[in-house]
Design a protein around this motif. Structure first.
Motif, mmCIF file in Angstrom:
data_model
loop_
_atom_site.group_PDB
_atom_site.id
_atom_site.type_symbol
_atom_site.label_atom_id
_atom_site.label_comp_id
_atom_site.label_asym_id
_atom_site.label_seq_id
_atom_site.Cartn_x
_atom_site.Cartn_y
_atom_site.Cartn_z
ATOM 1 N N THR A 176 -10.264 -5.087 9.264
ATOM 2 C CA THR A 176 -9.601 -4.976 7.966
ATOM 3 C C THR A 176 -8.787 -3.685 7.903
ATOM 4 O O THR A 176 -9.252 -2.621 8.316
ATOM 5 C CB THR A 176 -10.630 -4.991 6.830
ATOM 6 O OG1 THR A 176 -11.346 -6.230 6.875
ATOM 7 C CG2 THR A 176 -9.954 -4.852 5.479
ATOM 8 N N ASN A 229 -2.981 -2.337 -0.821
ATOM 9 C CA ASN A 229 -3.198 -3.725 -0.425
ATOM 10 C C ASN A 229 -4.166 -3.771 0.750
ATOM 11 O O ASN A 229 -4.076 -2.962 1.676
ATOM 12 C CB ASN A 229 -1.876 -4.390 -0.042
ATOM 13 C CG ASN A 229 -2.025 -5.871 0.243
ATOM 14 O OD1 ASN A 229 -2.225 -6.265 1.384
ATOM 15 N ND2 ASN A 229 -1.928 -6.693 -0.791
ATOM 16 N N TYR A 271 -5.545 -6.042 3.911
ATOM 17 C CA TYR A 271 -5.005 -7.119 4.751
ATOM 18 C C TYR A 271 -5.624 -7.084 6.144
ATOM 19 O O TYR A 271 -6.356 -6.140 6.504
ATOM 20 C CB TYR A 271 -3.483 -6.984 4.860
ATOM 21 C CG TYR A 271 -3.027 -5.722 5.583
ATOM 22 C CD1 TYR A 271 -2.759 -5.730 6.948
ATOM 23 C CD2 TYR A 271 -2.885 -4.527 4.898
ATOM 24 C CE1 TYR A 271 -2.364 -4.581 7.611
ATOM 25 C CE2 TYR A 271 -2.489 -3.367 5.535
ATOM 26 C CZ TYR A 271 -2.224 -3.401 6.909
ATOM 27 O OH TYR A 271 -1.847 -2.248 7.567
ATOM 28 N N GLN A 313 -3.228 -11.124 3.751
ATOM 29 C CA GLN A 313 -3.821 -10.370 2.660
ATOM 30 C C GLN A 313 -5.250 -10.853 2.385
ATOM 31 O O GLN A 313 -5.546 -12.050 2.515
ATOM 32 C CB GLN A 313 -2.974 -10.492 1.386
ATOM 33 C CG GLN A 313 -1.658 -9.741 1.442
ATOM 34 C CD GLN A 313 -0.583 -10.458 2.245
ATOM 35 O OE1 GLN A 313 -0.675 -11.665 2.473
ATOM 36 N NE2 GLN A 313 0.436 -9.737 2.683
ATOM 37 N N GLN A 314 -6.092 -9.910 1.981
ATOM 38 C CA GLN A 314 -7.506 -10.214 1.780
ATOM 39 C C GLN A 314 -7.855 -10.168 0.292
ATOM 40 O O GLN A 314 -7.841 -9.104 -0.341
ATOM 41 C CB GLN A 314 -8.365 -9.218 2.554
ATOM 42 C CG GLN A 314 -8.122 -9.243 4.057
ATOM 43 C CD GLN A 314 -8.461 -10.592 4.665
ATOM 44 O OE1 GLN A 314 -9.638 -10.982 4.685
ATOM 45 N NE2 GLN A 314 -7.466 -11.304 5.154
ATOM 46 N N ALA A 315 -8.174 -11.325 -0.269
ATOM 47 C CA ALA A 315 -8.504 -11.437 -1.684
ATOM 48 C C ALA A 315 -9.970 -11.112 -1.940
ATOM 49 O O ALA A 315 -10.820 -11.264 -1.051
ATOM 50 C CB ALA A 315 -8.180 -12.838 -2.185
ATOM 51 N N ARG A 347 -11.826 -8.472 -2.353
ATOM 52 C CA ARG A 347 -12.518 -7.468 -1.543
ATOM 53 C C ARG A 347 -12.816 -6.230 -2.392
ATOM 54 O O ARG A 347 -12.055 -5.874 -3.288
ATOM 55 C CB ARG A 347 -11.658 -7.065 -0.343
ATOM 56 C CG ARG A 347 -11.444 -8.163 0.681
ATOM 57 C CD ARG A 347 -12.767 -8.608 1.292
ATOM 58 N NE ARG A 347 -12.605 -9.585 2.344
ATOM 59 C CZ ARG A 347 -12.599 -9.275 3.648
ATOM 60 N NH1 ARG A 347 -12.730 -8.010 4.024
ATOM 61 N NH2 ARG A 347 -12.464 -10.220 4.547
ATOM 62 N N THR A 383 -9.994 -6.915 -5.118
ATOM 63 C CA THR A 383 -8.564 -7.104 -4.884
ATOM 64 C C THR A 383 -8.110 -8.439 -5.471
ATOM 65 O O THR A 383 -8.896 -9.370 -5.644
ATOM 66 C CB THR A 383 -8.248 -7.079 -3.387
ATOM 67 O OG1 THR A 383 -9.010 -8.092 -2.714
ATOM 68 C CG2 THR A 383 -8.561 -5.720 -2.782
ATOM 69 N N GLY A 434 -4.492 -9.631 -2.328
ATOM 70 C CA GLY A 434 -5.006 -8.441 -1.665
ATOM 71 C C GLY A 434 -4.669 -7.122 -2.338
ATOM 72 O O GLY A 434 -5.018 -6.058 -1.813
#
Length: 504
Positions: free
Chosen positions: A96, A119, A121, A166-168, A170, A209, A213
């Motif tokens: 990450t 952001n 990601y 992108q990492q939602a 988190r 997030t 993200g």
């Protein structure tokens, strides 16, 4: 030919009787650059008729928004996975990463609040051949294979920054510590700020997030040796480290309630971009090294050295995925400062419709007792609309507005700009300038914003229109009269007719 000619004439003549043109609203979703050439009639009809016919949206959207049109519609999430041909298991195995944007903090009755912005990601492992294919999507009339090796490498690096996942939802945790330096140009230490004697702590960001993200919120922080905002006029630098990510670091600024802040655009004011020439603008942003605009760094360095506790804030509406190059350029060339970029999350209506005004409103509302210097150029219609509006929306907070007249020094800028927003402003509060030296020797701390030796030539209407035509009567406090508008359009019709007949 005759029917097309009549269409042009009807558009031009009818627009002379129309109500004043509506303000241009930048769109958050822009069309990809076209690679087809237009003929003479198309140029006249689209660049003159549509614009002057009151259809503000006909101005190319990348000029209206101030964002190059090739930096739009970036893929995110599943679209990136599909483009790269990777599955969920491969994504899960990736480390990450975090884009941590240098930000600002404000003082309240409860203490310091620091804005955390960025952001989360994952960066896929993409081979050079695939990156070349993806980079070529963005290039106009060339390819990565045709670029010099250093430019090809930068194009691949920027493409890799675009094609991230992108990492939602988190959770993010930060570590704060005193920052010994940031930036390179303004003064020793990089900008008008000090290294605090304390401030070290861990901060758990209180929200997950977004779906794309992003994280962005003010969070209370502990004093731990920081000077209180109501007892100091000095800016304090803090390094912000993102736990669990090696590259998620930034330097943020604790800014006291009173003082002077400069909000500066970047493209075509601090660096040479040429967003009004898509092919050049793309190469200057995507492949070529960033180049400063003339001696502008000298102006900013002098302000940083001579104005105590001057807060530098850099605002670009370029999407956040491609702003690392912007931040790196600023830190190496200009005084250190906080940053604002265009977020990926467009859930906020104001951000969707007008990101620059949204970001301006946010920092003005954060510091209601500070005064602001606004710097940009005339090639962005959102600047031409939003900067003068800040004067009316926030009385007594705008100290100076400085706008580079892009078309006066770059013949490649063919797009009009609207100066009507400045009609009712005090001339002493703003200046349209040509070269950085025009800004020398101005006492901006005490509100000297106008160099009387620099001719303004404002019509308070559209300027820089095709064939050297402008609208507006140049009078303060009065709208354009019908006779003036009709004269302009009659002149345009005559020029269009002559141009078309010459092409037969």
């Amino acid at each position: 030919m005759i029917s097309s000619l009549l269409l042009v004439i009807l558009v031009l003549v009818s627009s002379g009787y129309a109500s004043p043109a509506p303000e241009i609203t930048p769109s958050p979703i822009l069309s990809p650059p076209t690679k087809t050439k237009r003929n003479v009639l198309d140029d006249v009809k689209n660049d003159v008729g549509s614009v002057l016919g009151g259809l503000g949206s006909a101005i190319p959207s990348y000029v209206a928004s101030g964002v190059p049109n090739f930096f739009q519609d970036f893929p995110t999430g599943d679209k990136v996975q599909s483009s790269l041909g990777i599955d969920g298991a491969q994504v899960s195995a990736l480390p990450t990463s975090v884009l941590n944007v240098p930000s600002y903090g404000n003082w309240t009755d409860q203490g310091w609040n620091l804005r955390f912005r960025g952001n989360v990601y994952k960066q896929p492992n993409t081979n050079e051949s695939k990156l070349n294919d993806l980079a070529n999507i963005f290039l106009i009339d060339t390819s990565v294979e045709k670029l010099p090796p250093d430019q090809a490498a930068q194009a691949r690096n920027l493409t890799a920054e675009i094609f991230v996942i992108q990492q939602a939802h988190r959770n993010v945790t930060f570590s704060l510590a005193p920052a010994p330096t940031q930036g390179a140009s303004g003064e020793q230490g990089g900008g008008g700020a000090i290294t605090p004697t304390g401030g070290s702590q861990t901060v758990n960001f209180p929200y997950e997030t977004t779906d794309q993200g992003d994280f962005d919120a003010f969070v209370p922080i502990k004093s731990n040796g920081l000077a209180d905002g109501n007892s100091t006029n000095q800016l304090q630098r803090l390094n912000v480290y993102t736990n669990g990510s090696e590259i998620g670091n930034a330097t943020s600024f604790l800014v006291p309630p009173t003082g002077l802040t400069i909000i500066s655009d970047i493209d075509d004011i601090l660096r040479i971009t040429k967003i009004y020439q898509p092919k050049e603008g793309l190469l200057n942003s995507f492949a070529r090294p960033f180049v400063q605009w003339m001696n502008m760094p000298e102006i900013y360095a002098n302000w940083s050295r001579s104005i105590p506790n001057f807060h530098f804030h850099y605002l670009t509406t370029t999407p956040e995925q491609v702003t690392r190059n912007y931040m790196d350029f600023i830190y190496k060339t200009y005084p250190g400062g906080s940053f604002d970029t265009r977020p990926l999350n467009f859930s906020d209506v104001s951000a969707t419709l007008s990101i620059r005004k949204y970001l301006l409103d946010r920092i003005f509302e954060t510091y209601p007792k500070r005064k602001f210097i606004l710097v940009a150029d005339t090639s962005n219609s959102d600047v031409m609309r939003d900067y003068p509006k800040m004067v009316t929306d926030y009385p007594n907070q705008v100290q100076c507005i400085f706008l580079r007249n892009t078309s006066s020094t770059d013949s490649g800028d063919k797009f009009p700009y609207d100066t009507s927003g400045f009609k009712n402003l005090n001339q002493q509060s703003y200046m349209f300038f040509n070269v950085p030296d025009d800004l020398k020797n101005l006492d901006i701390v005490n509100g000297q914003c106008y160099n009387a030796s620099i001719r303004q030539n404002l019509t308070f209407g559209y300027q820089g229109l095709p064939f050297g035509i402008n609208t507006g009567n140049g009078k303060r406090g009065a709208a354009n009269d019908l006779f003036s508008s009709l004269s302009v359009f009659q002149s345009l019709v005559g020029v269009v007719l002559a141009t078309l007949l010459a092409s037969l």
